[in-house]
Scaffold this active site. Structure first.
Site, PDB file in Angstrom:
ATOM      1  N   CYS A  64       0.843  -1.193   0.000  1.00 21.99           N
ATOM      2  CA  CYS A  64       0.000   0.000   0.000  1.00 21.99           C
ATOM      3  C   CYS A  64       0.879   1.242   0.000  1.00 21.99           C
ATOM      4  CB  CYS A  64      -0.954   0.007   1.187  1.00 21.99           C
ATOM      5  SG  CYS A  64      -0.272   0.721   2.681  1.00 21.99           S
ATOM      6  N   CYS A 122       3.466   2.105   2.624  1.00 24.43           N
ATOM      7  CA  CYS A 122       4.796   1.461   2.616  1.00 24.43           C
ATOM      8  C   CYS A 122       5.863   2.391   2.044  1.00 24.43           C
ATOM      9  CB  CYS A 122       4.759   0.184   1.776  1.00 24.43           C
ATOM     10  SG  CYS A 122       3.600  -1.065   2.358  1.00 24.43           S
ATOM     11  N   ASP A 128      15.607  27.840 -30.367  1.00 23.44           N
ATOM     12  CA  ASP A 128      16.876  28.123 -31.043  1.00 23.44           C
ATOM     13  C   ASP A 128      16.639  27.939 -32.548  1.00 23.44           C
ATOM     14  OD1 ASP A 128      19.652  28.475 -31.449  1.00 23.44           O
ATOM     15  OD2 ASP A 128      19.896  26.305 -31.582  1.00 23.44           O
ATOM     16  N   ASP A 176      19.460  22.558 -29.285  1.00 23.86           N
ATOM     17  CA  ASP A 176      20.103  21.319 -29.748  1.00 23.86           C
ATOM     18  C   ASP A 176      20.800  20.559 -28.642  1.00 23.86           C
ATOM     19  OD1 ASP A 176      22.404  22.726 -29.260  1.00 23.86           O
ATOM     20  OD2 ASP A 176      22.944  23.006 -31.357  1.00 23.86           O
ATOM     21  N   ASP A 219      23.353  25.017 -26.282  1.00 22.13           N
ATOM     22  CA  ASP A 219      22.229  25.666 -25.609  1.00 22.13           C
ATOM     23  C   ASP A 219      22.062  25.166 -24.167  1.00 22.13           C
ATOM     24  OD1 ASP A 219      21.410  27.144 -27.898  1.00 22.13           O
ATOM     25  OD2 ASP A 219      20.535  25.330 -28.712  1.00 22.13           O
TER      26      ASP A 219
END
Length: 725
Positions: free
Chosen positions: A3, A6, A416, A615, A619
């Protein structure tokens, strides 16, 4: 883990191991992501100490073995449900139709004593795992769903057994023992657990499909012979053969042959990709037409497929803020329910109608049985598991669960230019020539000069010459002038190839090409001028082609209500021309890679929630600064560490798909949480008997057991709807 309660216990146990920095436990697939410097054996020992067990998950496991284990558990739970039902259902029918002797009579005492023994057998066989779990939890000063079920069914059996000779203690409306309740409750809960196991298995179908892409054997060439060996025995730099229709076993580079390869399962792109010598191939992709040899460059956990699977698992295990809050609620849920049950018992015993003790017992037991922390605990992780796996099948690699939640709230997207809107690979778009010169001759001389250059524009010229099967000539006196172009001599003729600045430097007259140059600048094309012996003889129009789906990608983002900006290091005129062609109105030009993060910060300072699409290499600072970083990659060159979301096929359309998926997933999580919250908010008071004073209604414990089992199944089923998006 049985459950949501836990989760806290497992996280606490693992966090206490020296060297562990962070732990994220996923109740959805019963896994824990542990970060830090710790021995796996010490982690397993800590779990044992806390009453649990565990094993290290490998990147590429056998999905068939996992399915067999789940099928075994499913059948075991069905068997337990059938055993409990085979006793509980006849008892329930018999009690309803007055088949059995009354409790308190001589024949009744014999009959119900036998029923008590049979129920005890059912409690052992069908409910033993709940009782063992409850004892373990108690030993570790914890409480979970096992505690509730063990208390409820155990109390029903004990109370009914004691009441065999004390019928006057039972409520007037239910003067019989509750053996059938204990048995039917276990039948419903085991059946619910079986259905939940089956449904939960479906949530992992996407990652299993990815694991299943890895073939089990590979054909290697050793000592001139072709041998089939297990995948684990393939070494780096070994030469392997792949025949038509076979899956590629490891990452590598083609050394002989040509073929087309279906990479759709990794990139989401349906079109096969042509492969020739020098091209890379990825483990798990399907060879279609030709046979080829390739050299293994990445094996085992280093392959792109293994990294994708590890990344998907990591995303499925990380928790958004809402899940952490639910875990905290689940951790205290069971003790609170036990407290409510005890309070219910006292209220009915003190203030309830006669026989008050019987009413008190029935209502307290119903409260214990109906409460369900599992529905709450499953609400978030199960939806995230399905969504992340579904995204991976479509070439969208979500690396963090938080990104899945945040992407749907984006208000601005910064794109970009190079590699995102454009292909990132310049191409020769056309050639203009002076009178008496052919396009082939101009291209041949340009390619001859560029053969010695490493500039991106040089590769564009060389590809164009290769495509046109144009031969190159030997160049003498080659010289590269950074920022301008290249120079050299071919067959005694002095050649210059470069930009306008280079021509002006050497006093070359550009008058004849002024109109063409103006058109180039207007259309965002880069002009490469070829001069022979001081006279311009040709102009090569070079451009980075715009991706075919870039315009549609921008339009879809706008339709989702997202402001779109383009950021590039290009000149203003070029940037604006490209932005216009794809429908972007806001442009930031001549921005250095390191300054792109500043643009993102500026937008964030205005209250925008920003997604950066780049990319994944230059970046990286902007991707890290953004609320969600989308790294545009390709199937073999994925910037795994750069973005929160990696677009494997390189299509900008996937960004809007990721945003759409995020919104649907968050909606699904909210539906699950709302359903679980409403269920527990309404069911517990009703089980406690809040309707009795007004309508004379008391909830049957068996109905409570069915409702509790179905609440978890409902949550998992609702999450699985995401699989069909």
């Amino acid at each position: 883990m049985r459950c949501a309660g836990c989760v806290e216990a497992v996280e606490t146990a693992l966090k206490e191991v020296p060297g562990v920095e962070s732990v994220s436990v996923n109740f959805g697939d019963h896994s824990a992501l542990v970060k830090g410097e710790a021995d796996p054996e010490s982690l397993k020992a800590a779990l044992k100490e806390a009453g649990y067990d565990g094993a290290v998950m490998e990147a590429l496991e056998d999905p068939a073995a996992q399915e067999r284990a789940e099928e075994e558990r499913y059948r075991e739970l069905l068997k337990k449900a059938a055993w409990a039902g085979s006793l509980g259902v006849p008892l329930m029918l018999g009690a309803h139709l007055d088949w059995f002797p009354m409790i308190g009579t001589a024949s009744g005492t014999t009959f119900w004593t036998l029923v008590s023994l049979l129920t005890l057998v059912v409690l052992y066989f069908s409910g033993g795992h709940f009782f063992r779990g409850a004892v373990k939890s108690f030993q570790h000063r914890q409480a979970n769903m096992d505690t509730l079920i063990a208390l409820g069914t155990g109390a029903a059996w004990f109370y009914s057994t004691v009441a065999i000779d004390s019928v006057e203690l039972l409520p007037a409306q239910g003067q019989h023992a509750y053996f059938e309740a204990a048995a039917v409750i276990l039948a419903f809960i085991n059946l619910g657990s079986a259905l939940e196991t089956r449904a939960r298995g479906k949530t992992s179908s996407a990652i299993r499909a990815l694991i299943g892409l890895q073939p089990r054997t590979a054909r290697v060439i050793r000592d001139g012979q072709e041998l089939d060996v297990p995948i684990a025995e393939v070494g780096l730099d070994e030469i392997l053969r792949v025949r038509p229709g076979e899956k590629i076993p490891v990452d590598g580079v083609l050394v002989e042959g040509r073929s087309t390869v279906d990479e759709s399962m990794l990139t989401g792109e349906p079109m096969p990709v042509e492969k020739g010598e020098g091209d890379t191939v990825v483990a798990g992709t399907l060879n279609q037409s030709g046979s080829f040899l390739f050299r293994a460059t990445r094996i085992g956990r280093d392959t792109v497929l293994a990294q994708i699977i590890a990344s998907v698992r990591q995303a499925q295990s990380t928790k958004p803020e809402i899940a952490r809050l639910v875990d905290k609620v689940s951790a205290v849920f069971v003790p609170v329910v036990v407290g409510i049950s005890a309070f219910t018992f006292l209220v009915w015993w003190i203030f309830g109608p006669a026989p008050s003790f019987g009413y008190a017992f029935v209502t307290a037991m119903t409260v214990l049985v109906i409460a369900c922390p599992c529905a709450l605990g499953l609400a978030t992780p199960i939806s995230i598991m399905v969504a992340v796996g579904r995204a991976a099948q479509h070439g969208i690699l979500i690396r963090r669960g938080e990104a899945l939640q945040s992407a749907g709230r984006l208000t601005a997207a910064v794109l970009d230019k190079t590699g995102t809107i454009t292909e990132g690979r310049p191409s020769v778009m056309g050639i203009d020539t002076a009178p008496g010169w052919s396009e082939e001759r101009v291209l041949g001389l340009a390619a001859s000069l560029e053969a010695g250059s490493e500039h991106p524009l040089a590769s564009a010229v060389l590809r164009a010459a290769e495509a046109g099967k144009i031969a190159t000539s030997a160049v003498e006196g080659f010289a590269a002038e950074p920022g301008h172009g290249v120079a050299g001599s071919v067959d005694g003729s002095r050649l210059l190839l470069g930009n306008v600045a280079m021509m002006e430097k050497y006093g070359v007259d550009l008058h004849a090409f002024e109109g063409l140059l103006a058109n180039c600048f207007q259309e965002a094309l880069t002009p490469l001028l070829l001069a022979a012996d001081g006279r311009v003889v040709g102009l090569l129009r070079v451009a980075d082609p715009i991706k075919p789906d870039a315009r549609e990608a921008v339009q879809r983002l706008k339709e989702l209500g997202i402001r779109v900006l383009m950021v590039t290091g290009d000149h203003e005129a070029t940037a604006r021309a490209i932005a216009r062609s794809v429908g972007i109105d806001e442009v930031r030009a001549q921005v250095l890679p390191q300054d792109k993060a500043t643009v993102v910060k500026e937008l964030q300072s205005r209250g925008e929630i920003v997604g950066m699409v780049g990319d994944g290499i230059n970046d990286a600072p902007a991707l890290a600064q953004a609320d969600v970083g989308f790294a545009i990659g390709t199937g073999t060159d994925i910037a795994i560490e750069s973005g929160d979301v990696v677009i494997m096929a390189g299509s900008p359309l996937k960004v809007s798909e990721a945003v759409h998926l995020s919104r649907l997933t968050v909606r699904n999580i909210k539906q699950n949480l709302l359903g679980a919250f409403i269920y527990n908010t309404l069911s517990i008071p009703i089980a406690a008997g809040i309707l009795y004073p007004f309508a004379g209604i008391l909830l049957n414990p068996m109905i409570a057991g069915a409702a509790m089992a179905l609440s978890s199944v409902t949550v998992v089923t609702n999450a699985n709807r995401l699989r069909w998006l």
